[in-house]
Design an enzyme around this catalytic site. Structure first.
Site, PDB file in Angstrom:
ATOM      1  N   ASN A  14       0.917  -1.276  -0.110  1.00  0.00           N
ATOM      2  CA  ASN A  14       0.008  -0.129  -0.165  1.00  0.00           C
ATOM      3  C   ASN A  14       0.822   1.283  -0.526  1.00  0.00           C
ATOM      4  OD1 ASN A  14      -1.663   1.812   0.728  1.00  0.00           O
ATOM      5  ND2 ASN A  14      -2.164   0.954   2.865  1.00  0.00           N
ATOM      6  N   TRP A  15       0.592   1.621  -1.046  1.00  0.00           N
ATOM      7  CA  TRP A  15       1.818   3.008  -0.939  1.00  0.00           C
ATOM      8  C   TRP A  15       1.159   4.119  -0.236  1.00  0.00           C
ATOM      9  CZ3 TRP A  15       4.131   2.613  -7.559  1.00  0.00           C
ATOM     10  CH2 TRP A  15       4.197   0.945  -6.872  1.00  0.00           C
ATOM     11  N   LYS A  16       0.223   4.045  -0.162  1.00  0.00           N
ATOM     12  CA  LYS A  16      -0.831   5.244   0.966  1.00  0.00           C
ATOM     13  C   LYS A  16       0.037   6.579  -0.588  1.00  0.00           C
ATOM     14  CE  LYS A  16      -0.121   2.848   4.887  1.00  0.00           C
ATOM     15  NZ  LYS A  16       0.206   3.086   6.644  1.00  0.00           N
ATOM     16  N   HIS A  99      -9.837   0.727   5.235  1.00  0.00           N
ATOM     17  CA  HIS A  99      -8.194   1.078   6.052  1.00  0.00           C
ATOM     18  C   HIS A  99      -8.162   1.859   7.413  1.00  0.00           C
ATOM     19  CE1 HIS A  99      -4.549   2.261   6.562  1.00  0.00           C
ATOM     20  NE2 HIS A  99      -3.529   1.508   6.152  1.00  0.00           N
ATOM     21  N   GLU A 101      -6.302   4.383   8.201  1.00  0.00           N
ATOM     22  CA  GLU A 101      -6.681   5.479   8.672  1.00  0.00           C
ATOM     23  C   GLU A 101      -8.061   6.021   7.288  1.00  0.00           C
ATOM     24  OE1 GLU A 101      -3.544   5.408   5.360  1.00  0.00           O
ATOM     25  OE2 GLU A 101      -1.580   4.457   7.565  1.00  0.00           O
ATOM     26  N   GLU A 171      -4.688  -5.477  10.958  1.00  0.00           N
ATOM     27  CA  GLU A 171      -4.428  -4.459  10.525  1.00  0.00           C
ATOM     28  C   GLU A 171      -4.523  -3.381  12.470  1.00  0.00           C
ATOM     29  OE1 GLU A 171      -1.847  -2.986   6.869  1.00  0.00           O
ATOM     30  OE2 GLU A 171      -3.752  -2.150   7.607  1.00  0.00           O
ATOM     31  N   GLY A 177       2.623   1.686  10.890  1.00  0.00           N
ATOM     32  CA  GLY A 177       3.531   3.046  10.825  1.00  0.00           C
ATOM     33  C   GLY A 177       4.190   3.467  11.975  1.00  0.00           C
ATOM     34  N   SER A 217       4.248  -2.263  10.469  1.00  0.00           N
ATOM     35  CA  SER A 217       5.260  -2.797  10.194  1.00  0.00           C
ATOM     36  C   SER A 217       5.565  -3.917   9.819  1.00  0.00           C
ATOM     37  CB  SER A 217       5.758  -2.269  12.201  1.00  0.00           C
ATOM     38  OG  SER A 217       5.608  -0.930  12.560  1.00  0.00           O
ATOM     39  N   GLY A 238       2.837  -1.347   4.317  1.00  0.00           N
ATOM     40  CA  GLY A 238       2.555  -0.107   3.847  1.00  0.00           C
ATOM     41  C   GLY A 238       4.597   0.746   3.730  1.00  0.00           C
ATOM     42  N   GLY A 239       5.016   1.512   4.833  1.00  0.00           N
ATOM     43  CA  GLY A 239       6.027   2.038   4.647  1.00  0.00           C
ATOM     44  C   GLY A 239       7.434   1.045   3.731  1.00  0.00           C
TER      45      GLY A 239
HETATM   46  P1  PGA Z   1       2.869  -0.306   7.758  1.00  0.00           P
HETATM   47  O1  PGA Z   1       1.525   0.064   7.437  1.00  0.00           O
HETATM   48  O2  PGA Z   1       3.911  -1.459   6.735  1.00  0.00           O
HETATM   49  O3  PGA Z   1       3.734   1.468   7.506  1.00  0.00           O
HETATM   50  O4  PGA Z   1       3.009  -0.157   8.841  1.00  0.00           O
HETATM   51  C1  PGA Z   1       0.673  -0.481   6.992  1.00  0.00           C
HETATM   52  C2  PGA Z   1      -0.455  -0.325   6.647  1.00  0.00           C
HETATM   53  O5  PGA Z   1      -1.201  -0.163   6.964  1.00  0.00           O
HETATM   54  O6  PGA Z   1      -1.329  -1.218   5.575  1.00  0.00           O
END
Ligand code: PGA
Length: 254
Positions: A14-16, A99, A101, A171, A177, A217, A238-239
């Protein structure tokens, strides 16, 4: 990896809200090369503005194209939203919905997410439905109850046939993150619980088949340990998904 595992591992990035088109293209090209010999299922989800660019690069490869959200309506007066019809036009294969967020920053509730899930399925997309508890919910012993509610409400009205298009991503919000990963045992406990929720809703066979990713993470250093757990079938990253050097080792874990 145990021989008895019947579900394919599914690793998604997920490149956000990162990357210009040129940056997204460079990453997509590097991943196509790096993951060519990969034996799992893969997806990258760039921001809307890079979907067309990345779609042209991953087309015909073993990497699916994902979107990070969609509107709850097909079309109309919805300023700032992006419709499933537009995502289909771009060749998107799957949509990430619910998600944390979206839930916590943009206040999407289970009813809205469910509307999006059903609309995405109606238009033939795969869906990654994200669920997960906040830190204070975990501390109050409510992790299972939150995941149960988000799973049940997110899937309300989804037919047994449609369920084959659904991946659940567990998640825990406190692990996203933050560098804090749930331990493999903590994650496995919730994954097994979510699978039991699916069993109650759709039966044992459907529960056995559904893919449940872990997110929060995930890094090359912890991916194999997490995915060695019986009910952890992949990762939503994510990251670490923002660079080939950090995503490819996760995607090619063994
Ligand atoms: P993260 O994000 O790997 O940076 O913790 C995961 C996500 O939000 O899908």
């Amino acid at each position: 990896m145990e021989v008895t595992r019947s579900r394919d591992y599914f690793i998604a990035g997920n490149w956000k809200m990162h990357k210009t088109r040129a940056e997204a293209a460079a990453l997509a090209k590097a991943l196509v090369k790096a993951l060519k010999p990969g034996k799992h299922k893969y997806l990258v989800a760039p921001t809307f503005t890079a979907l067309e660019t990345v779609g042209a690069i991953v087309k015909g490869t073993n990497i699916l194209l994902g979107a990070q959200n969609c509107a709850p309506e097909e079309q109309g007066a919805h300023t700032g939203e992006v419709s499933v019809l537009q995502l289909k036009d771009l060749g998107v294969d799957a949509i990430i919905l619910g998600h944390s967020e979206r839930r916590h920053i943009y206040k999407e509730d289970d009813t809205l997410i469910n509307k999006k899930v059903k609309l995405a399925l109606k238009h033939g997309f795969e869906v990654i439905l994200c669920v997960g508890e906040l830190l204070e919910e975990r501390e109050k012993g409510k992790a299972e109850a939150v995941c149960k509610r988000q799973t049940e409400k997110g899937l309300a009205g989804v037919t047994p046939e449609e369920l084959s298009k659904i991946t659940i991503a567990y998640e825990p919000v406190w692990a996203i993150g933050t560098g804090k990963t749930a331990t493999p045992d903590d994650a496995e406990a919730i994954h097994a619980y979510i699978r039991s929720v699916i069993a109650k809703l759709y039966g044992a066979q459907a529960a056995k088949q559904i893919v449940i990713q872990y997110g929060g993470s995930v890094k090359a250093e912890n991916a194999a340990q997490l995915m060695a757990k019986e009910d952890i079938d992949g990762a939503l990253v994510g990251g670490a998904a923002l660079k080939e050097e950090t995503f490819a080792p996760i995607a090619k874990f063994s």
